[in-house]
Write a protein that holds these residues in place. Sequence first.
Motif, PDB file in Angstrom:
ATOM      1  N   VAL A 179       0.838  -1.208   0.000  1.00 17.08           N
ATOM      2  CA  VAL A 179       0.000   0.000   0.000  1.00 17.08           C
ATOM      3  C   VAL A 179       0.870   1.253   0.000  1.00 17.08           C
ATOM      4  O   VAL A 179       0.590   2.216  -0.718  1.00 17.08           O
ATOM      5  N   ALA A 180       1.935   1.231   0.795  1.00 14.24           N
ATOM      6  CA  ALA A 180       2.850   2.378   0.813  1.00 14.24           C
ATOM      7  C   ALA A 180       3.517   2.565  -0.544  1.00 14.24           C
ATOM      8  O   ALA A 180       3.639   3.697  -1.035  1.00 14.24           O
ATOM      9  N   GLN A 181       3.923   1.475  -1.164  1.00 11.44           N
ATOM     10  CA  GLN A 181       4.555   1.559  -2.482  1.00 11.44           C
ATOM     11  C   GLN A 181       3.567   2.057  -3.526  1.00 11.44           C
ATOM     12  O   GLN A 181       3.923   2.868  -4.394  1.00 11.44           O
ATOM     13  N   ASN A 182       2.331   1.617  -3.436  1.00 10.24           N
ATOM     14  CA  ASN A 182       1.301   2.062  -4.376  1.00 10.24           C
ATOM     15  C   ASN A 182       1.074   3.563  -4.271  1.00 10.24           C
ATOM     16  O   ASN A 182       0.888   4.248  -5.284  1.00 10.24           O
ATOM     17  N   ALA A 183       1.111   4.089  -3.042  1.00  6.67           N
ATOM     18  CA  ALA A 183       0.893   5.524  -2.849  1.00  6.67           C
ATOM     19  C   ALA A 183       1.987   6.350  -3.499  1.00  6.67           C
ATOM     20  O   ALA A 183       1.736   7.474  -3.951  1.00  6.67           O
ATOM     21  N   LEU A 184       3.187   5.799  -3.572  1.00  9.87           N
ATOM     22  CA  LEU A 184       4.289   6.505  -4.234  1.00  9.87           C
ATOM     23  C   LEU A 184       4.026   6.682  -5.722  1.00  9.87           C
ATOM     24  O   LEU A 184       4.513   7.627  -6.334  1.00  9.87           O
ATOM     25  N   GLN A 185       3.257   5.778  -6.283  1.00  9.91           N
ATOM     26  CA  GLN A 185       3.074   5.730  -7.729  1.00  9.91           C
ATOM     27  C   GLN A 185       1.685   6.175  -8.175  1.00  9.91           C
ATOM     28  O   GLN A 185       1.375   6.113  -9.359  1.00  9.91           O
ATOM     29  N   THR A 186       0.852   6.627  -7.241  1.00 14.00           N
ATOM     30  CA  THR A 186      -0.539   6.945  -7.562  1.00 14.00           C
ATOM     31  C   THR A 186      -0.797   8.436  -7.467  1.00 14.00           C
ATOM     32  O   THR A 186      -0.517   9.064  -6.443  1.00 14.00           O
ATOM     33  N   ASP A 187      -1.331   8.993  -8.515  1.00 12.31           N
ATOM     34  CA  ASP A 187      -1.669  10.408  -8.550  1.00 12.31           C
ATOM     35  C   ASP A 187      -2.940  10.664  -7.745  1.00 12.31           C
ATOM     36  O   ASP A 187      -3.806   9.798  -7.630  1.00 12.31           O
ATOM     37  N   LEU A 188      -3.051  11.881  -7.195  1.00 14.04           N
ATOM     38  CA  LEU A 188      -4.227  12.228  -6.398  1.00 14.04           C
ATOM     39  C   LEU A 188      -5.510  12.116  -7.214  1.00 14.04           C
ATOM     40  O   LEU A 188      -6.588  11.864  -6.664  1.00 14.04           O
ATOM     41  N   GLY A 189      -5.402  12.270  -8.531  1.00 14.10           N
ATOM     42  CA  GLY A 189      -6.579  12.134  -9.379  1.00 14.10           C
ATOM     43  C   GLY A 189      -7.154  10.740  -9.396  1.00 14.10           C
ATOM     44  O   GLY A 189      -8.312  10.538  -9.785  1.00 14.10           O
ATOM     45  N   ALA A 190      -6.377   9.749  -8.962  1.00 13.14           N
ATOM     46  CA  ALA A 190      -6.848   8.361  -8.921  1.00 13.14           C
ATOM     47  C   ALA A 190      -7.430   8.000  -7.560  1.00 13.14           C
ATOM     48  O   ALA A 190      -7.704   6.823  -7.296  1.00 13.14           O
ATOM     49  N   LEU A 191      -7.629   8.986  -6.704  1.00  7.96           N
ATOM     50  CA  LEU A 191      -8.181   8.742  -5.377  1.00  7.96           C
ATOM     51  C   LEU A 191      -9.578   8.138  -5.503  1.00  7.96           C
ATOM     52  O   LEU A 191     -10.439   8.657  -6.210  1.00  7.96           O
ATOM     53  N   ALA A 192      -9.789   7.032  -4.801  1.00  5.27           N
ATOM     54  CA  ALA A 192     -11.088   6.358  -4.863  1.00  5.27           C
ATOM     55  C   ALA A 192     -11.235   5.500  -3.622  1.00  5.27           C
ATOM     56  O   ALA A 192     -10.264   5.199  -2.933  1.00  5.27           O
ATOM     57  N   GLY A 193     -12.462   5.111  -3.318  1.00  8.64           N
ATOM     58  CA  GLY A 193     -12.713   4.259  -2.165  1.00  8.64           C
ATOM     59  C   GLY A 193     -13.916   3.372  -2.397  1.00  8.64           C
ATOM     60  O   GLY A 193     -14.851   3.753  -3.095  1.00  8.64           O
ATOM     61  N   ALA A 194     -13.878   2.175  -1.794  1.00  8.48           N
ATOM     62  CA  ALA A 194     -15.002   1.250  -1.943  1.00  8.48           C
ATOM     63  C   ALA A 194     -15.168   0.396  -0.691  1.00  8.48           C
ATOM     64  O   ALA A 194     -15.559  -0.761  -0.774  1.00  8.48           O
TER      65      ALA A 194
END
Length: 215
Positions: A179-194
């Motif tokens: 999850v920490a590694q994913n956050a390094l590579q994920t733009d804020l525009g891809a913010l989502a929740g389910a």
Amino acid sequence: MSIEPGAVLLMQWLSPAYPVGAFAYSHGLEAACNAGQITNAETLSDWLGDLLLYGSGRSDPIILAAAYQAQDDAALVQVDARARAFAPSRERLAETVSQGAAFCQTTRGIWGDDLPDLTYPVAVGRAARLHGLSLDLTLQMYVHAFVSNLVAAAQRLAPVGQLEGQQVLTELAPLIRDVAQNALQTDLGALAGASFISDIASMHHETQYSRIFRS
């Protein structure tokens, strides 16, 4: 063996001793335990795993990374506004705002940092940037602290014992790193929740008759 620069500071910021009041919040866990949705170590592990994959355990690190990477105050304000808007309930919003304000107040008081009151992940991300800390390490320790706090809450609510709680934390360690590694590579525009059940649990907690935690 040398310790990575900044690790000790992060340990201080994210420890239970740092006065942000994290111990007072269960992130909807109390309502879930009250409803019989979390009854043992297995169901706790499933709940926390879903938060890491689909809920705030995933989104908060992305927000933290965006705050760390914000190039100016205007960009930081936008990230903080996104964090507030993304809170799915009144109690979740109060949780992130209250902890963030406490973190900023303490950090300003000790180091004199230019930290206005921010939501919690934004505050940690901004402070890490100001102190030149590794974003990778900050994310890993932030996510680990998030899960650890919920494990501790579950132990107070009694569905799991101390040994079982540590077993859950150990089992989730690889996912925490991912999850920490994913956050390094994920733009804020891809913010989502389910993580809808967790979100609804936080709403139920607002009207729960008897409760230990503030969320």
